[in-house]
Enzyme design. Sequence first.
Site, short mmCIF file in Angstrom:
data_model
loop_
_atom_site.label_atom_id
_atom_site.label_comp_id
_atom_site.label_asym_id
_atom_site.label_seq_id
_atom_site.Cartn_x
_atom_site.Cartn_y
_atom_site.Cartn_z
N GLY A 275 115.06 -90.34 107.47
CA GLY A 275 115.28 -90.04 108.88
C GLY A 275 116.63 -89.49 109.26
O GLY A 275 116.81 -89.04 110.40
N GLY A 319 114.24 -86.93 103.33
CA GLY A 319 113.62 -85.65 103.05
C GLY A 319 114.52 -84.56 103.59
O GLY A 319 115.24 -83.88 102.86
N TYR A 361 107.40 -77.92 117.56
CA TYR A 361 108.31 -78.94 118.12
C TYR A 361 109.38 -78.34 119.04
O TYR A 361 110.33 -79.03 119.39
CB TYR A 361 109.07 -79.67 117.00
CG TYR A 361 108.26 -80.18 115.85
CD1 TYR A 361 107.41 -81.28 116.02
CD2 TYR A 361 108.37 -79.61 114.59
CE1 TYR A 361 106.69 -81.78 114.94
CE2 TYR A 361 107.65 -80.11 113.51
CZ TYR A 361 106.81 -81.19 113.70
OH TYR A 361 106.11 -81.68 112.63
N CYS A 388 100.17 -62.93 116.09
CA CYS A 388 99.46 -62.67 117.33
C CYS A 388 99.37 -63.93 118.15
O CYS A 388 98.32 -64.59 118.22
CB CYS A 388 98.08 -62.12 117.03
SG CYS A 388 98.22 -60.49 116.33
N GLU A 389 100.50 -64.28 118.75
CA GLU A 389 100.63 -65.52 119.49
C GLU A 389 101.92 -65.35 120.28
O GLU A 389 102.98 -65.16 119.68
CB GLU A 389 100.74 -66.67 118.47
CG GLU A 389 100.88 -68.05 119.01
CD GLU A 389 99.55 -68.60 119.51
OE1 GLU A 389 98.53 -68.43 118.80
OE2 GLU A 389 99.53 -69.17 120.61
N TYR A 417 110.43 -78.89 105.89
CA TYR A 417 109.28 -78.70 106.78
C TYR A 417 109.11 -77.23 107.19
O TYR A 417 108.71 -76.94 108.31
CB TYR A 417 109.39 -79.63 108.01
CG TYR A 417 109.65 -81.07 107.61
CD1 TYR A 417 108.68 -81.79 106.91
CD2 TYR A 417 110.86 -81.69 107.85
CE1 TYR A 417 108.92 -83.09 106.49
CE2 TYR A 417 111.12 -82.99 107.44
CZ TYR A 417 110.14 -83.68 106.75
OH TYR A 417 110.38 -84.96 106.33
C1 LIG Z 1 108.72 -88.22 106.80
C2 LIG Z 1 109.01 -89.45 106.05
C3 LIG Z 1 110.20 -89.57 105.35
C4 LIG Z 1 111.30 -88.53 105.36
O1 LIG Z 1 111.81 -88.32 106.63
P1 LIG Z 1 113.10 -87.37 106.82
O2 LIG Z 1 113.34 -87.41 108.29
O3 LIG Z 1 112.71 -86.02 106.34
O4 LIG Z 1 114.21 -87.96 106.05
C5 LIG Z 1 110.39 -90.71 104.60
N1 LIG Z 1 109.44 -91.68 104.53
C6 LIG Z 1 108.30 -91.59 105.20
C7 LIG Z 1 107.29 -92.66 105.07
C8 LIG Z 1 108.02 -90.48 105.99
O5 LIG Z 1 106.88 -90.41 106.65
#
Ligand SMILES: *Cc1c(COP(=O)(O)O)cnc(C)c1O
Length: 469
Positions: A275, A319, A361, A388-389, A417
Site C-alpha cells: 500500500g 506492489g 480512477y 474511440c472513447e 497497474y
Molecule cells: C494490491 C495488493 C497489494 C499491493 O498493493 P500496492 O498498493 O501495490 O502496494 C498487496 N497485497 C494485497 C492482498 C493486495 O490486494
Amino acid sequence: MVSILPTDHPADQILSSRHYLPAGDRAPNQTLLPLTAAVNAQDHLVIGGCDVPELVQQFGSPLYILDESTLRTACRQYRQAFKRYYPGEALTVYASKAWSCLAVCAIATQEGLGIDVVSGGELHTALQAGAAAEQIYFHGNNKSLDELQMGLEAGCRIVVDNWYELRSLTQLTAQMNQTATILLRLTPGIECHTHEYIRTGHIDSKFGFDPEQLEPVFAYVSQQSGLRCIGLHAHIGSQIFELQPHQDLGAVMIQWFQQAIRHGLPITELDIGGGLGICYTEADDPPSIEAWVQTVARGIADACAAADLALPRLLCEPGRSLIGSACVTAYTVGSQKTVPGIRDYLAVDGGMSDNPRPITYQSSYRVLAADRMSAALSQTVTLAGKHCESGDVIIPSAALPELEAGAVVVVAATGAYNYSMASNYNRVPRPAAVLVNRGEAQLILRRETLADLVRQDCLPAALNPSKLR
Ligand SMILES: *Cc1c(COP(=O)(O)O)cnc(C)c1O
C-alpha cells in the site's frame, strides 16, 4: 510538496521537462522518473543509460521502458530496512498484480523477494520465473477449485479469504491426501482514503474474514488436519501516504495473533500487506520505503514486547512502491486539434489500452518531452489517447513545449497497474516492454502483432470468407 524537484525549483516553476529529473537522495517511490533518468547532449531523456527516442526507433511505439536499477534498488531498500529495524525474520513479497511477467518476477526472485499472486495465471508466471513455491503467497477472494488445486500441487502458501475457500480446501486436501499451508485474510476495519482513514468494527469489503468471526474461524481451522494455519494477513489499501494506518494495523494484528495462539494454531507469520504510495506528480509526497518499514517493524516489535510475545516472521507485500516509478511509457505524437477558446488536444499512439488508470480512477500523470528536455513548457494541452472513447484522455491538462507529429513524449511512473491492466480495446496490439540497464536494452515483452490479435478467434465453417464470396 515539492519532493521530486530540486529545492530551487518549486512546483509552480517547472520550466521544462528537465525539472522532473530525480534530485537529491530519494527513495525510488519518491521520484517521478526512474533513478537513472538523465538528459544527454542531444537534449534527449536517457533512462538506464539508453536514449529514449532511440529506443522508440529501435523497438517501436508505444513502448514501456523499465529501469532495472530502480526496481532492484526498491527491492533492496525494503530488505535492508527490515534488516535494520526488525529484530526478527522478515520477508518482502512482491505483489505481482502490479506487473506480472517473467522478467519482473525473475528480478524480484533474484533480489530475494517472495511473490504474491492472485490467480492461476500469476501463479504460473511466478513459477515459470523461478520463484520458490514456499515464497509464493496465493491471494484472491474467489479462487476456483482448479486454482486451489494448482496452488496445493505447487506447494505455495494459500491466503484463505472466506468460508467457501476454507471448506473447499478442507475437501481438496482430503481428496489429494495433502496438507495446505495457509494464512487467513482478515478485514481489519481500517480503511484508507487518500488523506484520512476511518475505523469501524465491520467494514464493507469483498476481501477477507470479518474479525467478529475470528473465534469460529480459528475453531474450525484448528480441527482440520489438512489445514496448517501459519499466519494472518491484512491489506488496507493502496497509494497510501500516511504511516499511521499501518501502525494501527500492526497493533490490531497482534491482538488477532494472540487469539490464534490461544486456539493452538501453529502460527508464526504476520503479513501486513502493501500500500505504500509513489509520486505520480510533484504534489505527491509519500514517506520513503525505509520510513515505512521502520514504522511497521517498530510497531510490531513494540506490541510484541508489551504482550510478551515471540516475534512473528513479518511479511509485507508492496506492489506499486517497488515498480511504479521504475517504468515510463514512451509514445509518439500524432494529430493535434484546437477547439477555439476551449482547449488544444494532442493525441498519442496509445492511451487507455496501455494505461487504463486515468479513465478508471481519474489518476494523475505527468508527461515529458523526451526529445526536447530543456525546451520551455510553452503550451497547455489535453494529452489524448487514440481510442474511440471521449474519456480516453491520459492527462487533461499537460504542460509541454510545442511539438510536431513524430515527437516522442514520455508518461512517467507507469510501472504499476499499467501493463498488467492493459487491454486490446479497439484491437490495438499491446506495446512491447524493454528492460534497460547500463546502456543496454533487452526486450522483456514482445509487441503484439496483428496475428496475435486474431489468434484466439474461431471462425465457424459457414462464416469462412472464402465460402461467403
Ligand atoms: C494490491 C495488493 C497489494 C499491493 O498493493 P500496492 O498498493 O501495490 O502496494 C498487496 N497485497 C494485497 C492482498 C493486495 O490486494
